[in-house]
Motif scaffolding. Sequence first.
Motif, PDB file in Angstrom:
ATOM      1  N   UNK A   1       0.866  -1.170   0.000  1.00 23.76           N
ATOM      2  CA  UNK A   1       0.000   0.000   0.000  1.00 23.76           C
ATOM      3  C   UNK A   1       0.910   1.228   0.000  1.00 23.76           C
ATOM      4  N   UNK A   2       0.668   2.130  -0.943  1.00 26.12           N
ATOM      5  CA  UNK A   2       1.410   3.389  -0.994  1.00 26.12           C
ATOM      6  C   UNK A   2       0.444   4.502  -0.616  1.00 26.12           C
ATOM      7  N   UNK A   3       0.842   5.312   0.384  1.00 27.74           N
ATOM      8  CA  UNK A   3       0.009   6.406   0.879  1.00 27.74           C
ATOM      9  C   UNK A   3       0.736   7.731   0.684  1.00 27.74           C
ATOM     10  N   UNK A   4       0.034   8.688   0.109  1.00 23.02           N
ATOM     11  CA  UNK A   4       0.550  10.051  -0.039  1.00 23.02           C
ATOM     12  C   UNK A   4      -0.128  10.911   1.017  1.00 23.02           C
ATOM     13  N   UNK A   5       0.663  11.627   1.803  1.00 25.62           N
ATOM     14  CA  UNK A   5       0.142  12.487   2.865  1.00 25.62           C
ATOM     15  C   UNK A   5       0.603  13.911   2.593  1.00 25.62           C
ATOM     16  N   UNK A   6      -0.329  14.862   2.638  1.00 27.73           N
ATOM     17  CA  UNK A   6       0.014  16.266   2.385  1.00 27.73           C
ATOM     18  C   UNK A   6      -0.931  17.169   3.158  1.00 27.73           C
ATOM     19  N   UNK A   7      -0.501  18.409   3.346  1.00 30.48           N
ATOM     20  CA  UNK A   7      -1.356  19.403   3.972  1.00 30.48           C
ATOM     21  C   UNK A   7      -2.316  19.944   2.923  1.00 30.48           C
ATOM     22  N   UNK A   8      -3.603  19.944   3.244  1.00 31.38           N
ATOM     23  CA  UNK A   8      -4.638  20.457   2.342  1.00 31.38           C
ATOM     24  C   UNK A   8      -4.992  21.871   2.806  1.00 31.38           C
ATOM     25  N   UNK A   9      -4.531  22.904   2.084  1.00 33.69           N
ATOM     26  CA  UNK A   9      -4.803  24.270   2.533  1.00 33.69           C
ATOM     27  C   UNK A   9      -6.279  24.644   2.459  1.00 33.69           C
ATOM     28  N   UNK A  10      -7.050  23.983   1.615  1.00 27.93           N
ATOM     29  CA  UNK A  10      -8.489  24.273   1.528  1.00 27.93           C
ATOM     30  C   UNK A  10      -9.208  23.826   2.798  1.00 27.93           C
TER      31      UNK A  10
ATOM     32  N   UNK B   1      -4.108   9.948   0.640  1.00 30.51           N
ATOM     33  CA  UNK B   1      -4.655   9.166  -0.458  1.00 30.51           C
ATOM     34  C   UNK B   1      -3.831   7.897  -0.535  1.00 30.51           C
ATOM     35  N   UNK B   2      -4.468   6.743  -0.656  1.00 30.61           N
ATOM     36  CA  UNK B   2      -3.689   5.507  -0.728  1.00 30.61           C
ATOM     37  C   UNK B   2      -4.138   4.646  -1.901  1.00 30.61           C
ATOM     38  N   UNK B   3      -3.209   3.801  -2.342  1.00 30.65           N
ATOM     39  CA  UNK B   3      -3.402   2.908  -3.480  1.00 30.65           C
ATOM     40  C   UNK B   3      -2.722   1.592  -3.127  1.00 30.65           C
ATOM     41  N   UNK B   4      -3.404   0.453  -3.391  1.00 31.22           N
ATOM     42  CA  UNK B   4      -2.769  -0.815  -3.054  1.00 31.22           C
ATOM     43  C   UNK B   4      -2.468  -1.639  -4.296  1.00 31.22           C
TER      44      UNK B   4
ATOM     45  N   UNK C   1      -8.166   1.550  -3.532  1.00 33.92           N
ATOM     46  CA  UNK C   1      -7.728   2.926  -3.286  1.00 33.92           C
ATOM     47  C   UNK C   1      -8.694   3.611  -2.332  1.00 33.92           C
ATOM     48  N   UNK C   2      -8.249   4.738  -1.785  1.00 33.89           N
ATOM     49  CA  UNK C   2      -9.107   5.496  -0.887  1.00 33.89           C
ATOM     50  C   UNK C   2      -8.356   6.646  -0.268  1.00 33.89           C
ATOM     51  N   UNK C   3      -8.940   7.203   0.783  1.00 31.09           N
ATOM     52  CA  UNK C   3      -8.284   8.316   1.453  1.00 31.09           C
ATOM     53  C   UNK C   3      -9.144   8.884   2.553  1.00 31.09           C
ATOM     54  N   UNK C   4      -8.621   9.951   3.157  1.00 26.05           N
ATOM     55  CA  UNK C   4      -9.356  10.600   4.224  1.00 26.05           C
ATOM     56  C   UNK C   4      -8.600  11.779   4.791  1.00 26.05           C
ATOM     57  N   UNK C   5      -9.273  12.529   5.646  1.00 25.89           N
ATOM     58  CA  UNK C   5      -8.685  13.697   6.301  1.00 25.89           C
ATOM     59  C   UNK C   5      -8.224  13.330   7.698  1.00 25.89           C
TER      60      UNK C   5
ATOM     61  N   UNK D   1     -10.180   9.278   9.238  1.00 25.64           N
ATOM     62  CA  UNK D   1     -11.404   8.582   8.850  1.00 25.64           C
ATOM     63  C   UNK D   1     -11.236   8.211   7.375  1.00 25.64           C
ATOM     64  N   UNK D   2     -11.166   6.922   7.106  1.00 25.95           N
ATOM     65  CA  UNK D   2     -10.853   6.405   5.772  1.00 25.95           C
ATOM     66  C   UNK D   2     -12.105   5.876   5.082  1.00 25.95           C
ATOM     67  N   UNK D   3     -12.235   6.174   3.805  1.00 24.91           N
ATOM     68  CA  UNK D   3     -13.221   5.548   2.932  1.00 24.91           C
ATOM     69  C   UNK D   3     -12.435   4.963   1.769  1.00 24.91           C
ATOM     70  N   UNK D   4     -12.733   3.723   1.405  1.00 22.40           N
ATOM     71  CA  UNK D   4     -11.960   3.063   0.357  1.00 22.40           C
ATOM     72  C   UNK D   4     -12.852   2.285  -0.603  1.00 22.40           C
TER      73      UNK D   4
END
Length: 120
Positions: free
Chosen positions: A31-40, A47-50, A55-59, A70-73
Amino acid sequence: HTITLDCDWQLDKSFLVQTFRVKSADDDFQVVTYIAFDPAEGRFRSWFFDSRGGFGGGSWTQRGKVYKIAIVSVLPDGQIGSSVMTWEASDANTLAWQAVDREVNGEALPDSSQKYTRVK
């Protein structure tokens, strides 16, 4: 099973990229997960991809030393999954991960947890 987690900054340190890998004699799952600050939103997002096509993601939110996501995939077969994951550092070299309230298409799954220790 051998479980590893690697983290590395990418794209001029705009994203922290985690690579989670479970390796056994029969399987090699990643599983590869990208983590970043969301200025909005004013908070971190991931965001993750296996390797099976999910795939999925959350804040993220933070309370003290605990980060919660909280993840939804979307699973490779099209089913929808969700969970609440937490990350907590117990010291500079140890992280505890936990996934609770796990569901796939409304069916409950058992909680899961893992402890990670830095290897230099």
